[in-house]
Every structure is written in structure tokens, then in C-alpha cells.
Write a protein that holds these residues in place. Structure first.
Motif, PDB file in Angstrom:
ATOM      1  N   UNK A  44       0.851  -1.300  -0.040  1.00 43.28           N
ATOM      2  CA  UNK A  44       0.024  -0.179  -0.141  1.00 43.28           C
ATOM      3  C   UNK A  44       1.079   1.297   0.040  1.00 43.28           C
ATOM      4  N   UNK A  45       2.013   1.197   0.782  1.00 42.73           N
ATOM      5  CA  UNK A  45       2.841   2.115   0.830  1.00 42.73           C
ATOM      6  C   UNK A  45       3.466   2.587  -0.514  1.00 42.73           C
ATOM      7  N   UNK A  46       3.865   1.874  -1.318  1.00 41.42           N
ATOM      8  CA  UNK A  46       4.537   1.803  -2.215  1.00 41.42           C
ATOM      9  C   UNK A  46       3.649   2.399  -3.597  1.00 41.42           C
ATOM     10  N   UNK A  47       2.577   1.744  -3.499  1.00 43.29           N
ATOM     11  CA  UNK A  47       1.843   1.815  -4.650  1.00 43.29           C
ATOM     12  C   UNK A  47       1.480   3.115  -5.272  1.00 43.29           C
ATOM     13  N   UNK A  48       2.119   3.706  -6.748  1.00 45.94           N
ATOM     14  CA  UNK A  48       2.250   4.847  -7.057  1.00 45.94           C
ATOM     15  C   UNK A  48       0.998   5.314  -7.343  1.00 45.94           C
ATOM     16  N   UNK A  49      -0.176   4.458  -7.831  1.00 45.93           N
ATOM     17  CA  UNK A  49      -1.435   5.436  -8.196  1.00 45.93           C
ATOM     18  C   UNK A  49      -2.332   5.361  -7.159  1.00 45.93           C
ATOM     19  N   UNK A  50      -1.970   5.035  -5.902  1.00 45.25           N
ATOM     20  CA  UNK A  50      -2.670   4.943  -4.857  1.00 45.25           C
ATOM     21  C   UNK A  50      -3.827   3.956  -4.837  1.00 45.25           C
TER      22      UNK A  50
END
Lengths: 233, 469, 762
Positions: free
Chosen positions: A179-185
């Protein structure tokens, strides 16, 4: 009220970039196997992005779906484990007690999502790659089943911190590595017992679905379906 | 017909001394060929042991199982052997209960298969464990940590079912051996005598002892039947309890039990034929035995084809996408060859052989049984593997093929099974002597006859009635 | 080595070491005194800058105490030190905003890579043999100086060249200043997937020689011409964040996304409408769309301003580019073109993006200009939801600190090779090399390897042995970026002005030195002009001195005190201007450039003999091959093919059927300039006249995980260039495909390609 951790994945935002996969490897001490083992299907991506083609060239499109442990409320993996290695923790997570696992692999067969991964060999890191290992997460030995934990170590750390500061956990305070990394949220994590949390609100979306609902596993990962705007709309 | 067959089967009116001599021969005489056979079997089986040690030290990964096919040859073998184990106890218990007298030369043969197949089959869940050295966590024992096994898990049910069945069938096998061992004891000298003295448990052959043996055998026969049925039902639940397409089926319980009896009888016929040849028991194991068992096999073959038809048809009609993937991979896909081989082995080939009286000879039944054993192994494989290859999400589909490790271990256990049997046939008269000829060697018949309770064995043995019962 | 046997080996050797250590004090492992105060088990978050691609994402490094085997003062031992455990985006940083891509996450495996060069090396075998012996830093620096000193003297007829990847920030300033001490020194910045063509076009159209920042988050309609902007192009993390907002952030508004390309890319897979245009005709398609907009008076031709003026026939309404006229050439039906044009005009703000393969054609510049003109016509330049340009940092030397020369940098590798081979205008006596790997990533026709072999002296500063650094005579290994001072000035990805800077996140593991410090040291020793322009003792000092003026600008740090500012900027991982920076408007374009007209892309190889277009595409995981030595990147399945640990040739199933080729067959892909072999992957997402191979594998030398694995499609490419910029037209080659074997294994993580049910998630 006890927490009931859940995740919402907005497939309309997901781009299939696989940042979650890499982040998960880094956070959870997931071993890379090698080409020979990968050829046998023995990779250990706790979260992986599934790709399904639809249509034919030129009217073709691909659909991405990140699949991780769905943390089912009625988890098929749990009752079948003869040693309670796979059990339901008080916060509703499908925990895996590595030390208790004897490797019957029954849980992995029972899992409809195929998100349980077995240590066919002792994991090894070519020196000094082992320096990267996260001390908050145990390294699993040969013969043991492993799987996504919703980054339980992060949940616990945040809970301990909040308790020390004598306050409630805030929505969004706990973020698993993916979740933290996910670029497009595309991924949101939070407490499903908190009606105002973002994940609860997303779970109430008209686009909200769950994976393999017909199997009756009551997962706590909620997918928001991809929308489409074709043609002139 | 039945009466004639039964009559034929019971025409063993040799002098007791001949029976004794014929059947005790292997116990007292060990040929060079026997030693060679034992050494060969040990040599063939040892690599399996060595490879198993290799698998423990290296990790389960040396076998071919992988994600998502987490179960492969080992569980196939497990189910197969547990199925074979239904040969004996079940058959002999049923035949005992209905007093089918033709069974007498057959029972011990069959019961021994049960015990050894169980012993071999029970190895497999352990061979298959990722951390085999912790297998005892499956056993409910009071641990200092207060942790018990998960009684909801079918694998724990397996543990109970198999251990119960093993204990029961071992008792069932050993009880009627006692008089025969006593017979050996009475004839032997030296070390052999001392060993058989222990094994005979002080059997004197008093009417009271005979009576108790009879009662015990009757009780055991009644008990062992539901246990046997439950064992294979529980084995089937290992699969049916998991929400895997094609596994999650209510028909699995009876389907597995029927298959088990089917393969068990087939195994029995093969073993009988081999024993008959090797120990020259042509006069004891007669064509009629094969004929009768062949008929039973025919019934089971029909039952089996009915089950597979019922199972396949409902899946096909249900047309659930998740199930259809596994279904078509078996019917038309990469497992089609195995599937049709299985159908041929279990039905197309044995059915005519068993149905046509002319073909239901010893050779005929042995051929049919051989294909059935192969076919039933394939059936287990097709139950375990293809559904796992095709679970719900197509992205996660995979494929399984065994490695030399699994093949060597499998081969090793087959050798182990034969070895156990060969050793058994050496130390125990493979045909129950006293049941053939009655307990006349040690006690006056008069005393037995005077006993208030009718001893069917004695009565039958002495009168050789022309009806079965 | 098998990982299992490796494990046994380590156990055995560990035991042996322990036993040996007992009896013999001489072999006892040295335990160094810890150099830092750390609390065991407590993580510290330190800022840094991702060095995995050119986007310049600010990151956060999670550091925890651990025991590492290190080299200190030439001695090997164990020390308790802070170790980087996890990378994540820096939530404050305007480019990454707390997010990080897969490649960025794997930055850890650069630092901890088992194949890192641990100390200076001097060549001991023949050049290219890969045989080196360990030398001390003093020896290495001396050796280097003996080669540099003669060249640093004035009026030397021979010169040196510095070959690097694109560099920005003070590193770039430093290298430039260092090279200013050598007459005629060439600084060649090489990257295979070079965006020089787009920079040039942006300069011509808008007056900004830099990559655009696309405000996807506010856009109503996004049309991408070949740009893999969610995967590998430009600033993927920032663009992905914008994409997420574009889809599901505004109540009732969901931006539409159209992708134009001939093979479904990771980005294209997300499109609402995927438009297959023939390779090299994307610019024409943009003109067709503009034609409809102009014809239907949805926008006025003047709106496009200078950008429009660069296209011949613009004012006249592009009469030659009617949808009907271009339909056949582009392969896009006229109705689709008309509809797209109307939608774009209606769903403002609409933006068009161009990048990747369409620009890697001989007509790439025209394609970029055409899309720029379309953007200008849509009124999207400098507006929310449109194209913007990241403002420059308010630093005196900032211009030099941003790598936007745009002169087709890969072209200059070609020029360098020519210079070396011809000795004209002056021979290259010494070559300094840092991380760039042109031997791997240039077409054979450029003869780069042959040229480098002729250079009398090559010194490499890279951390790994690869095809290029293998040719070095001397290796002075750099720290990994986590062990160094890092700084960057992002070219795009934000509308704020940003200067990233961060101290080392962890202490070095090995006897390595950071490149800027080595250059400063060399500068001092060489003296003269170089030491004058590089007066600083260390890179840290240089950064502090040059970044100090930022304290006087309005931005994320509210202090004017130099010392406090320096502490704050290190804490934050950089300085950035307030968010409200006005988006720069298009500047007047260069007027000397004549209007261009569409010319067909030229492809090397005849269509008869070589029936397929060839597309070497940027790998989601290896980018241009630089990450192939990271095991995580090798084992994570490429998302569309699901391939791992290897190379595959993508072909349309229908095309494969006519050639009687099946999945897994080994094929040879040949062009007039080279050939490679790899197994076939039937991919429904590729045009029937196209063959695609991901770039990144096929390394001859790049550590244990990459060496000898897969095939390198770059070796097939014709040395075709875009004429104005000299950039490699890497999508301008045609190939043939022949089956040469059967049953080759491709490692696929995913099962079958098609899902028969209507929905997966229900």
C-alpha cells in the motif's frame, strides 16, 4: 472495538506496475528462488499481479488484478491445518505460525486464491544480500508454508506506538509495504470496523466486489472494479 | 450354481497331515531362491530409503510438486495403498460374517495385504511432510505447551482412522494366526521353537480357547467393517473438505470406498496367484476361488464405472467454470490419455474378461486384476493432480510432473510391500491351517462337540457341508 | 552455484572459519568499534534520492542496526552499523510524494549486490579478459594521474572523454568543471532510451528543452502516443500518481485515456481505448486529429501558436491530413480519428503525450512536433490538466545542473566512437567511464566496442563489471547511492522547483569512494585550472556551498540561517519551492527552424525480406538492462508476458500460425545488421506485423544473475538515426523470424492468457 483489518484495491487505478510486488519482497524477507525453481512455479510472490487478456487484436485489452492473501473471514486454509499453524488471529487476520507448520501443504491446496507459498528448500541469500533482511520479520525455513500477513509487523508496531502515546490509531496510520509503495494509490488499508475509514467507504462503493465470492470465503480484500469509458460516452 | 461352487471350493479333504506338511513347508524350509528374492527386494527398495533421506536433507523441492499442485505422487500413493488395504479385512470380514466357506484359504492372504498396505500407505503422509521430523505434532499427546492437534482437520481424522484401522486389522490378522503358530511351535526345535513359543502366546487349543477365538473373530469382523468404510471415507474427505473444484464433492465418500474395495480385491487376486505359484498351493487356492473373487471384482467394476459416470456427469451438467477447467483437462486435455487408460484398465478390459465365464480363469482374473491395479492408481492420480492444476484463478494454474525422487521412493515402497509379504509368507502359514482342517491336532473332537456352543469352524471342518453356511 | 549448495558452503566455511579462528589469533575475525550510535531494533528513516532511473524520486531509507562484514582501512572485519532495510517514497518530495516503483524498491539490491566491486582493481590480463588484481586507492589514484596529467596540460593535441549516464545536479556541475581542465574533452552522456528527440521538439515548440510534466490528475482526456508513462517513460511514479487521480479522484469525473501504439504496453493495457497505429505514423495520426478539430472549428489554428507554425499546412487546416487520407497509412479507421478529435475537443482539459517508440523513428522529431502542435491546439500547454514544465531551480549554476542538452546523447556515443576510430579531430587518449554501458546498448553498426578497445587507457568508476567496464584498465569503484551524498534537480514530474539533496543513508560496506570525491581529489592533485574551479575538499562541502543560496528563496525551508538551512535540507531530503509556483507559459520558439512536413519513417531492411517491424521495448523491470543484475527484478514476472529470468520474442498468434510457429519454439530474429535467438511467446497484444523483444537481458557480463541470460535485442538494430538530433531510431528496423528449434523453455509466472468468464472479480 477490536480492529478488523481490510484492504481495498481500486482496479481502476491499478496500472500493473508491480511496485507492490517489489515492496513486498523487500519488507517481508521473501526469498528469490532461481531460474530453475522459478521454472517449476516455485516463486514466492506473496502479492502478484494477475493479467488477463480480453479480446483480440486490435480490440484487445489486458486487465490487471493484484492478488494477495484475501484474509478471509471464512478461510478454507484454517480448518484443514492439522497443527493450528494456520489460524485466525483476534484481529481477523489469517495468521501463519511458521514454527508450528509441519508442511502438509493442505492449506495451500484449500486456498482458492493460490496465495500460499511453500519453502521447498531453505531460503538462501548470496552474501551480502542478507544484510537487507528486515529484522522485524522472521525468515522461514525449509518445509514451511508462508503467505501475506498484511504486514502484521507494521500493524503491531503502530498499535504499540499508539498505545504508548495513549491514543487511538488513526486511519491510514498503518500501511502495508504494498500500500505504501503503490504509485497510483490503488491500494488502501484500514479498519473495516471503523465506518469512517477510507477502506470502509471504498468497501461501500458501487464498484466494490470480492474475488471468488461464490466460494464463500468472506475475504477482507475488496476490489473496486475497473470502469470503462468506451466510444462516445 | 452358487452351491456347486461352494461345494467345489470346500473339497479339501486331504489328510490333515498333508495339509500341515504342505502349508508349513515354507516355515521350515528356506530355499536359496527365497534368499535371493529377499536380497533382491531389499536391494531394489533401499534406493527409495536413500532418496527419502536425500529429500529430508535437501528439502521437499527435490520432488516435482510445486505451486499450485502441492500434492502429487505421495498423496496418490497414500490413497492408493489405503485403497489396497481394503482387500483384506473388509472382504474377509464380510465373508466371515456371511459364513462363505470358500473364503477359508483366502482370508489370511487378504488380511496380510491389509496390514502391509496400511503400513506402507501410512508412511506417505509423513514422506510428504515438509518437516517430516515434526510428524508427531499430528498425534494428540499432552505436550508441555498445551497444544493439541486441530481436530477440525481431515488430516487429523486420517491419523485416527488409519491408526484405528491398522490396530484393528492387525488384531484381525493375528488372532487366527495364533493356533497356526502353536502348531509350528509344536513341531519346531531350537531357536525356532523358542520364537514360536513366544508368538503362540501359550495357545493350548482348549475348547474354551477355541470358543474365545471364535467369539473374538466374530466381534472383530463386526467392528472392522465400519472402521474400514470410515477409513476410506475419511481419506476421501481429505479432498472433499477442501473447496477445490472437482474435489468438493459429496460422492467422494462412497466413491472412494467402492474404489478401495475394487482395487483391494484386484490386489488380492494377484497376490493369491503369486502365492499359489510360488508355494505350490494349487490344491488349496483353486480356480473356484479366482472365479468367485472374479465375480466380486466384476460387481465392483460395474459399481466403479457407475460412480465415475455419476461424478463426471454431474460435473459436466453443472458446468461450473472452475470445475470445467479441471474436467476438460482430464477428458480432453493433457490428462486425457491417462483418463482413457484408466477407463480401459478399470472397465473396458476387465469387464469382458470377468463377465464371460470362459475367460474368468486364473489367468483371466489375474490379467483383469493387474489392469485394475494400474487403473486404480491412475484414478487416484487423476483425483489428486488435475484439480490442483486448475483451481479458480487461471493465472495461478500450473502443472505437475514427478521427478526421479518421487518415482524412486514410490518404487521403493512397492518393493517394501512385496518384501513384507514375502517375509510374512515365510514366517506364517499363508493359508490358515486350522481353519482348513479344524483343531483336531490338539484336542479331542468329542470334547469340542460336547461344548455347549457350536463351533462353526469345527462343525464345518468335520462335516464338510455342501452349502455355504 | 545452486542456492542449496551455496548454503552448505557458507555453513561449512563458517564452521571452518570458526574452528580456525579458535587456534590461530592471526585469522580471527576483526570486530570493529561501531562508528555510529544506534538503538538495536529501532528503525530510523533517512532521506535519499533514488538513482535507479532519471526521474529523481525522493526516497526514504529505513535504517536499522545490523552486523555487516565490511572493509575499513583495507582490513576486513565485522561491524555493527546502520543498514538500509527498505526504501520507500519520501512523502514530502514533490516528485515521488511517498510512492516508489518496483525498480526503485530494488535499489537495495544495488547496495547489497554480491557482484559489487569492493576495492580498486587494476587490469592484469589482456584487455577484456576480465582479469584484475586488487590495488590500493593510493596506487589507483597515482596510476590514473599518470594518465591524466599529460592531458591536463594546455594545448595537448590528445584528449580525454568522460562517458556517463545522464547526470544532473551538482554532480553534473562537478564533472563539467573537472573536464574544463582538459582541452577538447568530451562528456558523453549515454542512455539507450534517450529522450533527446522530445527535448528538441519541446524546445522548438514551446521553448523548453526538457521533458514535460503532465498534469494527469486534472486532465479530462489523455491521449498517449506510444509513451509508456505508467511504466518506464519520463517520471513514472509522478505520472502514475496523476493517473490514479485522473481515474478516481474527482466526483463524477473520470478521465478517459486513449493509447496509440502497436504493441500493448503496460501503460496501454490500462487504456479505455487502445488504438493500433502502424509504427512511424503516430505523427500523422496526430495531424489527422488536428485536421478534424480545425475543420470542425472546435479550436482555432492560431491557438497552437509557434508549435502549430512548425507544421507545414497548419494554418491551412492540414488539407493533406484528412482522416480519410491518412486512414490507410496509419491503419486507424477515419471514424475513429474523427471521434477521437471530437472527444478531445469536448472533454477539456485534454492532453496528448508522446514518447518511446514513435520518437525512435527517422521521422521521430516530426512526430513529436505534431503531437506538440496538437497539444497546443487543445490549449493544454501550461494549464492544469495539461502539459507543464518543471521550473528551474533558483541556483546560479542550475542550468548546468540539469541534463537537458538534448543533442541526442546516444548520437554522441556514435560520434565518440567515430572520433576514436578516426583519431579526428583529436585522438582520445584516455576514457573515463561511469555506469554507462554502450557496448551492451548500441547497435553493432556503431562499432563502439571496437572503438573503446582502441582507447589507450580506460578508467571506470562503476560499481559493477559489465560489457563496457570490462574493457577498463583501472577500476575505482564508486559507493552505491545509499552510501553517498546524493543530489538531483528533477527535470520533470512536478510543477515545483526542486533541488534534492541527502547525506549517505548508510556507511560504505567496502573500500570504495564516491565519484565526486574522487574527482575533487584528482582536481586538487592535478592543480591548475581544475583546482581553481573545484576549490572544495569534499563533495559535501561543495553541496553546502552551492546550495546555500536556496535559503533566500521562498520554499519548503523557512530559515535564512546557513547552518540551520543546511541541517533542514538534509533532513527533508531537499528543497522545493512552494506549490503555488505559476506554471510557466510556452516561451517563444526558435524562429530559424523551418516548418516540417510528414515524411514516412524509413526502416532498415526491405519489407519483402524482413516482413516484420521490430520493437525492442523498455523492460518494466530492467529498464534498459541496468537492473538485470538484481535478483528481485529477474524474478518478478513482467506483468504482461508474465516472463521471468529470460528473454522472449513476442509475436501475434495469427502471425505465428501462418509461420507455423508455436509458443516456446526457439526462433531467430534477424535484421540486415544482426540476429538474436529466443523462445517465442504468443501475445494477443501485438500487431500481426510486429515482433517485440524486451530490452535488458542478454548480458555477456553483468554479475551472476544477469550474465549469459537471455538475448539482447539491441544487437539486431540498424544504426538508424533521427537526422536532426542524431538520436538512435531504435524502432526503425525490420526483421525476419525463423524457427530454429523446439520446446525452448520460457519462464512464465502466469497461466493461460485468456479468461473465459466475463469478470474475474464478481
Amino acid at each position: 472495538m477490536a480492529h478488523r483489518w481490510g484492504m481495498a484495491i481500486d482496479l481502476d487505478r491499478c496500472t500493473g506496475c508491480e511496485a507492490c510486488v517489489a515492496a513486498c519482497h523487500a519488507e517481508n524477507n521473501i526469498a528469490t528462488v532461481n531460474a530453475d525453481q522459478a521454472a517449476k512455479g516455485r516463486t514466492m510472490h506473496w502479492i502478484h499481479v494477475e493479467r488477463y487478456w480480453e479480446g483480440e487484436f486490435p480490440n484487445i485489452r489486458a486487465r490487471f488484478q493484484p492478488v494477495l492473501c484475501q484474509q478471509c473471514d471464512a478461510a478454507p486454509c484454517e480448518p484443514v491445518c492439522p497443527t493450528y499453524a494456520s489460524y485466525h488471529n483476534p484481529e481477523g487476520l489469517n495468521a501463519q505460525v511458521y514454527n508450528r507448520c509441519i508442511g502438509t501443504r493442505y492449506c495451500a491446496n484449500a486456498c482458492p486464491y493460490s496465495v500460499r507459498y511453500f519453502n521447498w528448500f531453505n531460503p538462501a541469500w548470496d552474501k551480502p544480500l542478507q544484510l537487507q533482511l528486515n529484522p522485524d520479520v522472521s525468515v522461514r525455513e525449509v518445509g514451511v508454508m508462508e503467505k501475506c500477513t498484511f504486514c502484521n509487523q507494521r500493524i503491531l508496531a503502530a498499535e504499540i506506538k499508539a498505545k504508548a502515546e495513549n491514543r487511538e490509531l488513526q486511519d491510514g496510520e498503518v500501511k502495508p509495504a504494498c500500500v505504501q509503495s503503490c504509485p497510483p494509490t490503488a491500494m488502501v488499508f484500514g479498519d473495516l470496523n471503523d465506518a469512517n475509514s477510507q477502506v470502509s467507504r471504498m468497501a461501500g462503493s458501487v464498484r466494490a466486489t470480492i474475488l471468488l465470492e461464490e466460494v464463500g470465503t468472506l475475504p477482507k480484500v475488496i476490489y473496486l472494479e475497473r470502469e470503462s469509458s468506451h466510444g462516445n460516452e | 450354481m452358487a452351491m456347486n461352487d461352494a461345494a467345489q471350493a470346500n473339497v479339501i479333504d486331504f489328510a490333515p497331515e498333508k495339509i500341515r506338511k504342505d502349508l508349513l513347508l515354507p516355515v521350515f524350509h528356506t530355499s536359496r531362491r527365497y534368499y535371493a528374492l529377499v536380497i533382491a527386494l531389499v536391494a531394489l527398495g533401499l534406493p527409495g530409503m536413500a532418496v527419502y533421506l536425500y529429500q529430508i536433507t535437501e528439502g521437499m523441492g527435490v520432488a516435482g510438486i510445486t505451486r499450485p499442485v502441492f500434492w502429487g505422487f505421495y498423496i496418490t500413493n497414500f490413497v492408493f495403498w489405503i485403497g489396497i488395504s481394503h482387500a483384506g479385512t473388509l472382504i474377509s470380514a464380510i465373508l466371515r460374517l456371511v459364513n462363505a466357506t470358500w473364503r477359508r484359504p483366502v482370508t489370511r492372504c487378504a488380511e496380510a495385504i491389509t496390514v502391509f498396505a496400511l503400513a506402507i500407505g501410512a508412511q506417505y503422509p509423513i514422506i510428504h511432510l515438509g518437516r517430516a521430523w515434526l510428524f508427531f505434532w499430528l498425534i494428540p499427546y499432552p505436550s508441555e505447551r498445551g497444544i493439541w492437534p486441530n481436530f477440525r482437520s481431515p488430516l487429523v481424522w486420517d491419523f485416527f482412522a488409519i491408526s484405528t484401522y491398522l490396530t484393528g486389522s492387525l488384531t484381525f490378522l493375528l488372532l487366527p494366526i495364533i493356533p497356526d503358530w502353536a502348531m509350528v511351535r509344536d513341531r519346531a526345535t531350537g531357536l525356532r521353537q523358542r520364537i514360536y513359543t513366544v508368538l503362540a502366546l501359550g495357545w493350548r487349543g482348549t475348547p474354551r480357547e477355541w470358543h474365545r477365538l471364535e467369539v473374538a473373530m466374530r466381534i472383530m469382523a463386526v467392528i472392522i467393517l465400519p472402521v474400514a468404510v470410515s477409513v476410506h471415507t475419511i481419506v476421501s474427505w481429505d479432498f472433499a473438505m477442501a473447496p477445490v473444484p472437482m474435489w468438493h464433492s459429496t460422492v467422494f465418500g462412497p466413491y472412494f470406498v467402492a474404489g478401495a474395495i475394487f482395487s483391494g480385491i484386484a490386489a488380492l487376486i494377484i497376490v493369491m496367484a503369486l502365492v499359489r505359484k510360488a508355494l505350490h498351493l494349487e490344491e488349496y487356492l483353486k480356480p473356484v476361488h479366482f472365479d468367485n473373487l472374479g465375480k466380486l471384482l466384476l460387481v465392483m467394476s460395474l459399481l466403479w464405472i457407475y460412480f465415475i459416470f455419476a461424478e463426471r456427469l454431474t460435473v459436466w451438467y453443472g458446468n461450473q467454470p472452475a470445475e470445467m477447467a479441471a474436467f476438460w483437462s482430464i477428458q480432453r486435455g493433457r490428462f486425457a490419455v491417462l483418463f482413457w487408460t484408466m477407463i480401459s484398465c478399470n472397465f473396458l478390459i476387465p469387464f469382458p474378461i470377468l463377465a464371460i465365464k470362459k475367460l474368468r480363469t486364473i489367468a483371466g482374473t489375474v490379467i483383469a486384476s493387474s489392469t485394475i491395479v494400474v487403473g486404480m492408481w491412475l484414478e487416484r492420480f487423476l483425483i489428486v493432480v488435475p484439480p490442483l492444476e486448475h483451481k479458480y484463478l487461471p493465472y495461478d494454474w500450473g502443472s505437475y510432473s514427478p521427478t526421479w525422487v518421487e518415482i524412486t521412493i514410490t518404487f521403493g515402497t512397492f518393493m517394501g510391500m512385496i518384501l513384507l509379504y514375502v517375509l510374512f509368507a515365510k514366517f506364517v502359514p499363508i493359508i490358515s491351517i486350522w481353519e482348513l482342517k479344524g483343531p483336531q491336532h490338539s484336542q479331542p473332537i468329542a470334547e469340542a462337540a460336547a461344548n455347549a456352543t457350536v463351533n462353526p469352524a469345527i462343525r464345518l471342518d468335520n462335516t464338510l457341508p455342501s452349502t455355504n453356511g | 552455484m545452486e542456492r542449496r549448495t551455496f548454503l552448505n558452503f557458507t555453513i561449512l566455511s563458517g564452521a571452518a572459519l570458526a574452528l580456525e579462528g579458535c587456534g590461530n589469533p592471526g585469522t580471527q575475525l576483526v570486530r570493529f568499534i561501531p562508528e555510529e550510535d544506534l538503538v538495536p531494533g529501532v528503525a530510523v528513516l533517512k532521506p535519499s534520492v533514488c538513482a535507479m532511473c532519471s526521474a529523481g524520486c525522493g526516497i526514504q531509507v529505513r535504517v536499522m542496526e545490523g552486523e555487516a562484514e565490511v572493509v575499513r582501512n583495507g582490513q576486513f572485519g565485522i561491524v555493527k552499523m546502520g543498514l538500509a532495510k527498505k526504501l520507500a517514497g519520501n512523502p514530502e518530495h514533490p516528485v515521488s510524494r511517498g510512492k516508489l516503483c518496483a525498480r526503485g524498491e530494488a535499489g537495495l539490491q544495488v547496495a547489497y549486490n554480491p557482484d559489487r566491486i569492493q576495492h580498486p582493481l587494476k587490469r592484469s590480463g589482456q584487455r577484456g579478459s576480465g582479469k584484475f588484481t586488487q590495488v590500493s586507492w593510493d596506487e589507483a589514484i597515482e596510476e590514473l594521474l599518470t594518465h591524466l596529467r599529460p592531458l591536463a596540460s594546455a594545448h595537448e593535441s590528445k584528449s580525454i572523454a568522460f562517458l556517463t549516464r545522464p547526470q544532473r545536479g551538482q554532480r553534473a556541475v562537478l564533472i563539467e568543471r573537472f573536464l574544463s581542465g582538459f582541452d577538447g574533452a568530451a562528456w558523453v552522456r549515454f542512455e539507450f532510451f534517450d529522450d533527446g528527440v522530445l527535448r528538441k521538439a519541446n524546445q522548438l515548440s514551446f521553448g523548453y528543452e526538457q521533458l514535460p510534466t503532465v498534469d494527469l490528475g486534472h486532465s479530462g482526456y489523455v491521449t498517449s502516443f506510444g509513451a509508456d508513462f505508467l511504466g518506464t517513460w519520463n517520471s513514472p511514479v509522478a505520472q502514475s500518481a496523476g493517473y490514479g487521480k485522473m481515474r478516481q479522484n474527482r466526483s463524477g469525473v473520470r478521465g478517459k485515456f486513449v493509447q496509440v501504439e502497436s504493441r500493448v504496453s503496460q501503460t496501454g493495457a490500462n487504456a479505455d481505448e487502445w488504438v493500433a497505429a502502424h509504427p512511424g505514423t503516430e505523427g500523422l495520426l496526430a495531424l489527422g486529429i488536428a485536421h478534424v478539430i480545425l475543420k470542425e472549428k472546435l479550436a482555432h489554428a492560431e491557438t497552437a501558436g509557434a508549435a502549430g507554425a512548425l507544421i507545414e499546412g497548419w494554418r491551412e487546416g492540414l488539407p493533406a491530413s484528412s482522416p480519410e487520407a491518412i486512414a490507410w497509412k496509419t491503419g486507424v479507421p477515419p471514424e475513429t480519428i474523427t471521434r477521437l478529435a471530437r472527444e478531445m475537443a469536448a472533454r477539456s482539459p485534454a492532453v496528448a503525450i508522446v514518447g518511446g517508440a514513435p520518437l525512435a523513428q527517422t521521422n521521430g522529431l516530426f512526430t513529436a512536433l505534431a503531437v506538440n502542435a496538437l497539444n497546443a491546439l487543445l490549449g493544454s500547454v501550461g494549464k492544469p490538466g495539461g502539459l507543464e514544465f518543471t521550473p528551474e531551480a533558483p541556483l546560479p549554476a542550475a542550468k548546468a545542473g540539469r541534463d537537458n542538452s538534448g543533442e541526442g546523447k546516444s548520437g554522441s556515443v556514435r560520434a565518440l566512437a567515430q572520433q576514436i576510430l578516426s583519431g579526428q579531430p583529436r585522438p582520445v587518449e584516455a576514457l573515463l567511464l561511469h555506469e554507462a554501458n554502450p557496448v551492451f546498448a548500441t547497435p553493432l553498426g556503431w562499432r563502439v566496442k571496437e572503438a573503446l578497445e582502441k582507447v589507450p587507457f580506460i578508467a571506470s568508476f562503476g560499481s559493477f563489471l559489465d560489457e563496457t567496464s570490462r574493457l577498463a584498465d583501472l577500476i575505482l569503484p564508486d559507493h552505491s547511492f545509499l552510501e553517498s551524498w546524493v543530489d538531483d534537480v528533477p527535470e520533470s514530474g512536478t510543477t515545483q522547483s526542486v533541488v534534492s539533496v541527502a547525506p549517505p543513508a548508510m556507511r560504505p560496506l567496502y573500500d570504495t569512494r564516491s565519484l565526486p570525491d574522487v574527482l575533487l581529489d584528482l582536481g586538487h592533485r592535478l592543480g591548475g585550472h581544475i583546482s581553481e574551479v573545484l576549490p572544495w575538499k569534499s563533495y559535501e562541502e561543495m553541496l553546502q556551498a552551492t546550495l546555500a543560496p536556496l535559503a533566500h528563496h521562498d520554499g519548503s525551508i523557512k530559515t535564512k540561517d546557513g547552518g540551520e538551512f543546511w541541517n533542514k535540507i538534509q533532513e527533508q531530503g531537499g528543497w522545493w519551492s512552494a506549490e503555488a509556483t505559476a506554471a510557466p507559459k510556452a516561451k517563444a520558439a526558435a524562429s530559424h527552424f523551418n516548418a516540417m512536413k510528414y515524411q514516412e519513417a524509413e526502416f532498415a531492411g526491405s519489407a519483402g525480406e524482413y516482413p516484420f517491424y521490430f520493437l525492442p521495448y523498455a523492460s518494466q523491470l530492467f529498464y534498459d538492462g541496468r537492473h538485470a543484475n538484481l535478483p528481485w527484478m529477474q524474478e518478478i514476472p513482467e506483468v504482461l508476458s508474465t516472463g521471468m529470468w529470460g528473454t522472449w520474442v513476442e509475436i501475434n498468434p495469427r502471425a505465428a500460425a501462418t509461420l507455423q510457429i508455436e509458443q516456446g519454439d526457439l526462433v531467430e530474429v534477424a535484421s540486415p545488421h544482426g540476429k538474436v535467438r529466443a523462445p517465442v511467446l504468443l501475445s494477443p497484444g501485438i500487431a500481426p506485423d510486429l515482433i517485440a523483444i524486451p530490452v535488458g537481458q542478454g548480458h555477456e557480463e553483468y554479475g551472476r544473475y544477469a550474465s549469459g541470460r537471455g538475448a539482447n535485442p539491441i544487437k539486431v538494430l540498424a544504426p538508424q538515426v533521427e537526422p536532426t538530433t542524431g538520436a538512435l531510431a531504435w524502432a526503425g528496423t525490420r526483421v525476419s523470424i525463423t524457427k530454429v528449434g523446439k520446446g525452448e523453455l520460457i519462464l512464465l509466472s502466469g497461466g493461460p492468457t485468456q479468461w473465459s468468464q466475463e469478470k474475474i472479480a464478481r
